[in-house]
Motif scaffolding. Structure first.
Motif, PDB file in Angstrom:
ATOM      1  N   ASN A  17      17.757  45.897  37.065  1.00 37.76           N
ATOM      2  CA  ASN A  17      16.887  45.024  36.282  1.00 37.76           C
ATOM      3  C   ASN A  17      15.427  45.443  36.397  1.00 37.76           C
ATOM      4  O   ASN A  17      14.690  45.396  35.414  1.00 37.76           O
ATOM      5  CB  ASN A  17      17.066  43.567  36.708  1.00 37.76           C
ATOM      6  N   TYR A  18      14.988  45.841  37.596  1.00 41.96           N
ATOM      7  CA  TYR A  18      13.620  46.339  37.734  1.00 41.96           C
ATOM      8  C   TYR A  18      13.441  47.649  36.974  1.00 41.96           C
ATOM      9  O   TYR A  18      12.367  47.909  36.419  1.00 41.96           O
ATOM     10  CB  TYR A  18      13.225  46.500  39.199  1.00 41.96           C
ATOM     11  N   LEU A  21      12.863  46.665  33.471  1.00 38.58           N
ATOM     12  CA  LEU A  21      11.511  46.115  33.355  1.00 38.58           C
ATOM     13  C   LEU A  21      10.465  47.225  33.314  1.00 38.58           C
ATOM     14  O   LEU A  21       9.547  47.202  32.485  1.00 38.58           O
ATOM     15  CB  LEU A  21      11.230  45.158  34.512  1.00 38.58           C
ATOM     16  N   PHE A  22      10.593  48.236  34.182  1.00 38.91           N
ATOM     17  CA  PHE A  22       9.619  49.327  34.213  1.00 38.91           C
ATOM     18  C   PHE A  22       9.706  50.206  32.960  1.00 38.91           C
ATOM     19  O   PHE A  22       8.685  50.691  32.469  1.00 38.91           O
ATOM     20  CB  PHE A  22       9.776  50.163  35.474  1.00 38.91           C
ATOM     21  N   TRP A  24      10.630  49.121  29.973  1.00 33.51           N
ATOM     22  CA  TRP A  24      10.015  48.273  28.943  1.00 33.51           C
ATOM     23  C   TRP A  24       8.497  48.343  29.061  1.00 33.51           C
ATOM     24  O   TRP A  24       7.799  48.513  28.062  1.00 33.51           O
ATOM     25  CB  TRP A  24      10.526  46.855  29.095  1.00 33.51           C
ATOM     26  N   LEU A  25       7.987  48.240  30.285  1.00 32.84           N
ATOM     27  CA  LEU A  25       6.545  48.314  30.506  1.00 32.84           C
ATOM     28  C   LEU A  25       5.997  49.684  30.104  1.00 32.84           C
ATOM     29  O   LEU A  25       4.943  49.772  29.465  1.00 32.84           O
ATOM     30  CB  LEU A  25       6.216  48.019  31.969  1.00 32.84           C
ATOM     31  N   HIS A  54       4.860  39.918  24.542  1.00 33.04           N
ATOM     32  CA  HIS A  54       5.423  40.864  25.504  1.00 33.04           C
ATOM     33  C   HIS A  54       5.003  40.538  26.931  1.00 33.04           C
ATOM     34  O   HIS A  54       5.796  40.685  27.867  1.00 33.04           O
ATOM     35  CB  HIS A  54       5.055  42.303  25.134  1.00 33.04           C
ATOM     36  N   PHE A  58       7.567  39.864  29.899  1.00 36.23           N
ATOM     37  CA  PHE A  58       7.542  40.507  31.215  1.00 36.23           C
ATOM     38  C   PHE A  58       7.608  39.459  32.323  1.00 36.23           C
ATOM     39  O   PHE A  58       8.347  39.614  33.290  1.00 36.23           O
ATOM     40  CB  PHE A  58       6.263  41.335  31.410  1.00 36.23           C
ATOM     41  N   TYR A  61      11.103  37.729  32.456  1.00 40.03           N
ATOM     42  CA  TYR A  61      12.132  38.656  32.925  1.00 40.03           C
ATOM     43  C   TYR A  61      11.987  38.897  34.421  1.00 40.03           C
ATOM     44  O   TYR A  61      12.972  38.891  35.158  1.00 40.03           O
ATOM     45  CB  TYR A  61      12.043  39.962  32.138  1.00 40.03           C
ATOM     46  N   LYS A  62      10.747  39.091  34.865  1.00 41.22           N
ATOM     47  CA  LYS A  62      10.513  39.302  36.289  1.00 41.22           C
ATOM     48  C   LYS A  62      10.866  38.054  37.085  1.00 41.22           C
ATOM     49  O   LYS A  62      11.466  38.147  38.157  1.00 41.22           O
ATOM     50  CB  LYS A  62       9.058  39.686  36.526  1.00 41.22           C
ATOM     51  N   ILE A  65      14.573  37.964  37.447  1.00 40.52           N
ATOM     52  CA  ILE A  65      15.048  38.916  38.458  1.00 40.52           C
ATOM     53  C   ILE A  65      14.854  38.334  39.851  1.00 40.52           C
ATOM     54  O   ILE A  65      15.759  38.384  40.696  1.00 40.52           O
ATOM     55  CB  ILE A  65      14.301  40.257  38.333  1.00 40.52           C
TER      56      ILE A  65
END
Length: 80
Positions: A17-18, A21-22, A24-25, A54, A58, A61-62, A65
């Motif tokens: 998941n991280y 996220l990274f 996506w970032l 966005h 973020f 989503y974080k 997680i």
């Protein structure tokens, strides 16, 4: 399932998941104009609204997680 298998599964879920996220970032930072152009064709929104959506994504989503993967993993590590 044993506690060790659950801990391993939660750890891998958090890592994956991280990673999502990274990625996506990274796409948001390095391909912002392309991403905005693609979404702007579908939804006529200003850049500031696009960035805010966005940024909120973020954050949610974080938070998901942390609450669904990291917190149970830490709890299991503290118990065992």
């Amino acid at each position: 399932m044993s506690i060790n298998e659950i801990k391993d599964a939660l750890l891998w879920c958090a890592v994956l998941n991280y990673a999502v996220l990274f990625i996506w970032l990274a796409v948001f930072v390095f391909a912002h104009d392309w991403m905005y152009g693609m979404h702007h064709r579908w939804f006529k929104i200003p850049v500031e609204t696009f960035d805010a959506i966005h940024y909120a994504g973020f954050a949610f989503y974080k938070l998901g997680i942390i609450l669904l993967n990291v917190a149970p993993l830490v709890a299991l590590l503290l118990v065992s």
